[in-house]
Design a protein around this motif. Structure first.
Motif, PDB file in Angstrom:
ATOM      1  N   THR A 126       0.840  -1.202   0.000  1.00 42.56           N
ATOM      2  CA  THR A 126       0.000   0.000   0.000  1.00 42.56           C
ATOM      3  C   THR A 126       0.873   1.249   0.000  1.00 42.56           C
ATOM      4  OG1 THR A 126      -0.114   0.154   2.409  1.00 42.56           O
ATOM      5  CG2 THR A 126      -1.767  -1.241   1.309  1.00 42.56           C
ATOM      6  N   ALA A 127       0.280   2.363  -0.414  1.00 42.90           N
ATOM      7  CA  ALA A 127       1.019   3.630  -0.417  1.00 42.90           C
ATOM      8  C   ALA A 127       1.448   4.041   0.983  1.00 42.90           C
ATOM      9  CB  ALA A 127       0.177   4.722  -1.076  1.00 42.90           C
ATOM     10  N   PRO A 128       0.579   3.920   2.012  1.00 49.00           N
ATOM     11  CA  PRO A 128       1.024   4.254   3.368  1.00 49.00           C
ATOM     12  C   PRO A 128       2.173   3.372   3.850  1.00 49.00           C
ATOM     13  CG  PRO A 128      -1.364   4.252   3.261  1.00 49.00           C
ATOM     14  CD  PRO A 128      -0.885   3.693   1.963  1.00 49.00           C
ATOM     15  N   GLN A 129       2.113   2.060   3.549  1.00 48.72           N
ATOM     16  CA  GLN A 129       3.202   1.155   3.927  1.00 48.72           C
ATOM     17  C   GLN A 129       4.497   1.591   3.253  1.00 48.72           C
ATOM     18  OE1 GLN A 129       3.815  -1.812   5.643  1.00 48.72           O
ATOM     19  NE2 GLN A 129       5.809  -2.186   4.702  1.00 48.72           N
ATOM     20  N   LEU A 130       4.406   1.936   1.976  1.00 49.39           N
ATOM     21  CA  LEU A 130       5.582   2.347   1.218  1.00 49.39           C
ATOM     22  C   LEU A 130       6.187   3.623   1.786  1.00 49.39           C
ATOM     23  CD1 LEU A 130       7.448   2.003  -1.254  1.00 49.39           C
ATOM     24  CD2 LEU A 130       5.717   3.191  -2.618  1.00 49.39           C
ATOM     25  N   ARG A 131       5.337   4.607   2.100  1.00 46.10           N
ATOM     26  CA  ARG A 131       5.825   5.914   2.535  1.00 46.10           C
ATOM     27  C   ARG A 131       6.296   5.902   3.983  1.00 46.10           C
ATOM     28  NH1 ARG A 131       1.524   8.214   1.978  1.00 46.10           N
ATOM     29  NH2 ARG A 131       0.849   8.564   4.116  1.00 46.10           N
ATOM     30  N   THR A 132       5.497   5.328   4.891  1.00 49.33           N
ATOM     31  CA  THR A 132       5.774   5.460   6.324  1.00 49.33           C
ATOM     32  C   THR A 132       6.692   4.374   6.877  1.00 49.33           C
ATOM     33  OG1 THR A 132       3.815   4.168   6.967  1.00 49.33           O
ATOM     34  CG2 THR A 132       3.527   6.544   6.645  1.00 49.33           C
ATOM     35  N   LYS A 133       6.842   3.268   6.156  1.00 49.15           N
ATOM     36  CA  LYS A 133       7.695   2.183   6.667  1.00 49.15           C
ATOM     37  C   LYS A 133       8.883   1.920   5.743  1.00 49.15           C
ATOM     38  CE  LYS A 133       4.006  -0.027   9.324  1.00 49.15           C
ATOM     39  NZ  LYS A 133       3.229  -1.260   9.573  1.00 49.15           N
ATOM     40  N   THR A 134       8.593   1.430   4.542  1.00 48.03           N
ATOM     41  CA  THR A 134       9.694   1.015   3.661  1.00 48.03           C
ATOM     42  C   THR A 134      10.593   2.189   3.287  1.00 48.03           C
ATOM     43  OG1 THR A 134       8.198  -0.673   2.764  1.00 48.03           O
ATOM     44  CG2 THR A 134      10.254  -0.260   1.584  1.00 48.03           C
ATOM     45  N   TRP A 135       9.994   3.239   2.683  1.00 43.48           N
ATOM     46  CA  TRP A 135      10.830   4.355   2.252  1.00 43.48           C
ATOM     47  C   TRP A 135      11.376   5.141   3.436  1.00 43.48           C
ATOM     48  CZ3 TRP A 135      13.061   4.725  -2.226  1.00 43.48           C
ATOM     49  CH2 TRP A 135      13.724   5.905  -2.556  1.00 43.48           C
ATOM     50  N   ALA A 136      10.618   5.201   4.538  1.00 42.59           N
ATOM     51  CA  ALA A 136      11.109   5.884   5.737  1.00 42.59           C
ATOM     52  C   ALA A 136      12.370   5.206   6.260  1.00 42.59           C
ATOM     53  CB  ALA A 136      10.026   5.916   6.810  1.00 42.59           C
ATOM     54  N   GLN A 137      12.418   3.880   6.190  1.00 42.58           N
ATOM     55  CA  GLN A 137      13.624   3.160   6.620  1.00 42.58           C
ATOM     56  C   GLN A 137      14.804   3.453   5.694  1.00 42.58           C
ATOM     57  OE1 GLN A 137      14.511   0.928   9.159  1.00 42.58           O
ATOM     58  NE2 GLN A 137      12.648   1.581  10.215  1.00 42.58           N
ATOM     59  N   ILE A 138      14.533   3.524   4.401  1.00 47.50           N
ATOM     60  CA  ILE A 138      15.612   3.851   3.459  1.00 47.50           C
ATOM     61  C   ILE A 138      16.182   5.235   3.758  1.00 47.50           C
ATOM     62  CG2 ILE A 138      16.105   4.362   1.027  1.00 47.50           C
ATOM     63  CD1 ILE A 138      14.078   2.136   0.322  1.00 47.50           C
ATOM     64  N   ALA A 139      15.295   6.223   3.993  1.00 51.14           N
ATOM     65  CA  ALA A 139      15.763   7.579   4.307  1.00 51.14           C
ATOM     66  C   ALA A 139      16.551   7.598   5.608  1.00 51.14           C
ATOM     67  CB  ALA A 139      14.561   8.524   4.397  1.00 51.14           C
ATOM     68  N   ARG A 140      16.072   6.857   6.606  1.00 51.82           N
ATOM     69  CA  ARG A 140      16.740   6.841   7.923  1.00 51.82           C
ATOM     70  C   ARG A 140      18.133   6.244   7.824  1.00 51.82           C
ATOM     71  NH1 ARG A 140      16.598   2.407  12.134  1.00 51.82           N
ATOM     72  NH2 ARG A 140      17.392   3.370  14.034  1.00 51.82           N
ATOM     73  N   TRP A 141      18.260   5.084   7.191  1.00 46.43           N
ATOM     74  CA  TRP A 141      19.553   4.411   7.138  1.00 46.43           C
ATOM     75  C   TRP A 141      20.525   5.130   6.211  1.00 46.43           C
ATOM     76  CZ3 TRP A 141      21.416   0.766  10.321  1.00 46.43           C
ATOM     77  CH2 TRP A 141      20.500   0.095  11.135  1.00 46.43           C
ATOM     78  N   THR A 142      20.021   5.710   5.116  1.00 46.70           N
ATOM     79  CA  THR A 142      20.911   6.451   4.218  1.00 46.70           C
ATOM     80  C   THR A 142      21.498   7.664   4.923  1.00 46.70           C
ATOM     81  OG1 THR A 142      19.611   5.714   2.305  1.00 46.70           O
ATOM     82  CG2 THR A 142      21.068   7.610   1.977  1.00 46.70           C
ATOM     83  N   LYS A 143      20.709   8.286   5.765  1.00 44.73           N
ATOM     84  CA  LYS A 143      21.208   9.439   6.525  1.00 44.73           C
ATOM     85  C   LYS A 143      22.357   9.039   7.446  1.00 44.73           C
ATOM     86  CE  LYS A 143      19.515  13.286   9.351  1.00 44.73           C
ATOM     87  NZ  LYS A 143      18.317  13.883  10.001  1.00 44.73           N
TER      88      LYS A 143
END
Length: 528
Positions: A126-143
């Motif tokens: 789902t879009a919420p899963q993608l934005r708030t979990k999957t992509w949020a983790q990518i942004a967090r770890w890349t930082k």
């Protein structure tokens, strides 16, 4: 401050990244501040990895094993930057809470940091899963990543993208929703001199169409595809990565009870409340696919038992031989000729669409004679012309209309009746060639349609095709063999051909309807 003779720190970092091209676990241990960032210190690194890296904290053991295997697959392919290699396909089916989204982030950072001009797509159910979990983790770890300064990561609703600051058009990873109507967003991704990659989080809910379109990005360079999720459905492409397509994938199932960060107390509560073998626990704890989905008609347990089941000859040789034809005239559907004798079933011929009824009739007649079949049953859909040719040849073939009336009042029509017969035959001990992955998938994908009157109705072929499935012709050929009772012929009373007489083929242009065969019974599909 560096003087003009000082080494470029980005160049030094790039040299370090080159060391990790085929070592994703080494990258993860190097790239993130495990020893100094308390927010990362959730898992104590298990042996032998703790000894190898001299670090107290890191990924859980299942993730370390996964990353080690990924590195092995890279080394085995030996991509040289020019010649395309076989895709790396890896799948994980797991219970809840094991940290799959973090693994997604590590893979993204590793590929983007070690492969200039890599291009990737990430999606989730789902879009919420993608934005708030999957992509949020990518942004967090890349930082937190040592190469994080190389990339811009946007997290807005309409723009979830990670791109190299100096090469944003050639070196990027983007998030895409997996709605079927968005399937074209997964097409056209290529990186001939680098890596094109796809990451599917919560993959059970990703439509088959998305998987199909993404396959186009695996044709050049060093392609990779990853599918992670709770195994909530035992149909669809993600299920296939562990079943019908398992020979193409490196897959593993992770039990949540074996993972350090999961809540073992709540997991035990679920086991006590629902039972260790319940579908609830299989999906949410054990990382196993359910026995049956809500719409599935035939259980995976019955299908698994049938595939590769060995029968002794005396268990079926006494039964009549039933030859069946499910013909095909159009589209990408195959025609199928199959043979069932008691509990034994095998597909004899699979051929591309063919509207030459005379040709198909001759092939069917030849197989009837070769196998000494006691009965031949043809699906009426594209089989009426073949039946007419058989009548002219003097063959006593029978025809079945799937939409016709069912002999069982609990079934809506013959299609439902045949499906019920197949299910019951499997339960009685039916045996199927364990290599027939196409038939396996067809059996799993047979769905029911709820009705107010309680009658059994099977999903129409056109509706199954909307779900991205091929026509279930192998399944239909099996169902036909169970549609009409067939008794054994008294072969002692049948005439036998005289010695030296060649097989004769039907030719509608001959007055007699027969023509001496000039090819000795040659079967044009025998080599297909």
């Amino acid at each position: 401050m560096l003087n003009r003779h000082s080494p470029d720190p980005n160049a030094l970092l790039a040299e370090d990244m080159a060391r990790f091209y085929s070592d994703p676990l080494g990258f993860v241990m190097y790239a993130y501040p495990w020893d100094t960032d308390p927010s990362l210190q959730l898992v104590k690194l298990a042996e032998p990895w703790s000894l190898a890296y001299g670090c107290e904290y890191g990924p859980d053991a299942w993730a370390c094993a996964f990353l080690d295997k990924l590195g092995q697959l890279v080394r085995e392919r030996g991509f040289d930057g020019v010649h395309a290699v076989d895709p790396i396909r890896m799948a994980i089916a797991s219970g809840h809470g094991i940290g799959k989204s973090a693994l997604v982030a590590w893979i993204v950072d590793w590929i983007m940091s070690t492969r200039p001009n890599a291009q990737g797509t990430v999606t989730a159910t789902t879009a919420p899963q993608l934005r708030t979990k999957t992509w949020a983790q990518i942004a967090r770890w890349t930082k937190k990543c040592v190469t994080g300064r190389w990339f811009d990561v946007s997290t807005g609703l309409g723009s979830m993208r990670m791109e190299h600051k100096a090469h944003p058009e050639e070196w990027f990873c983007q998030a895409q929703t997996c709605a079927e109507e968005n399937s074209e967003a997964f097409a056209g991704q290529h990186a001939a001199s680098s890596t094109s990659f796809y990451l599917f989080d919560e993959a059970s809910g990703v439509p088959d169409k998305i998987d199909e379109v993404s396959a186009g990005g695996l044709t050049d360079g060093e392609p990779m595809k990853f599918a992670f999720g709770n195994p909530t459905q035992n149909t669809g492409w993600f299920h296939g990565t562990f079943h019908g397509q398992r020979h193409r994938w490196n897959q593993r199932q992770v039990d949540s009870r074996t993972v350090s960060i999961t809540n073992k107390h709540i997991l035990q509560e679920w086991i006590e409340d629902y039972g260790i073998d319940s579908d609830f626990v299989k999906i949410r704890v054990r990382g196993m696919f359910p026995s049956m989905s809500a719409k599935q008609f035939i259980s995976v347990a019955d299908i698994d038992a049938a595939f590769g089941r060995h029968l002794r000859k005396e268990q079926y040789v006494f039964a009549p031989k039933v030859l069946t034809l499910d013909n095909s005239w159009e589209g990408d559907d195959d025609g199928v000729i199959a043979l069932r004798q008691g509990l034994r079933y095998e597909v004899l011929r699979v051929f591309p669409k063919n509207d030459n009824d005379i040709e198909i009739a001759n092939i069917l007649a030849n197989l009837e004679d070769e196998h000494e079949a006691d009965g031949v049953i043809i699906d009426a859909g594209y089989g009426t012309g073949v039946k007419s040719a058989g009548d002219t040849m003097g063959r006593e073939w029978q025809i079945v209309w799937a939409s016709g009336a069912s002999p069982d009042p609990g079934c809506l029509n013959m299609r439902a009746y045949m499906a019920k017969q197949v299910r019951d035959w499997l339960k009685r001990g039916g045996a199927i060639d364990g290599r027939d992955n196409a038939l396996y998938n067809e059996l799993v994908e047979i769905h029911t349609v709820p009705r107010m009157d309680g009658k059994l109705q099977i999903e129409a072929k056109k509706d199954a095709k909307r779900r991205g499935l091929p026509s279930p012709n192998r399944f239909d050929a099996l169902g036909l063999s169970l549609a009409i009772p067939v008794g054994a012929k008294n072969r002692a009373a049948l005439p036998t051909p005289a010695a030296g007489v060649r097989r004769r083929e039907y030719n509608p242009l001959e007055p007699s309807g027969r023509l001496e065969g000039s090819n000795g019974g040659h079967d044009p599909f025998a080599s297909m």
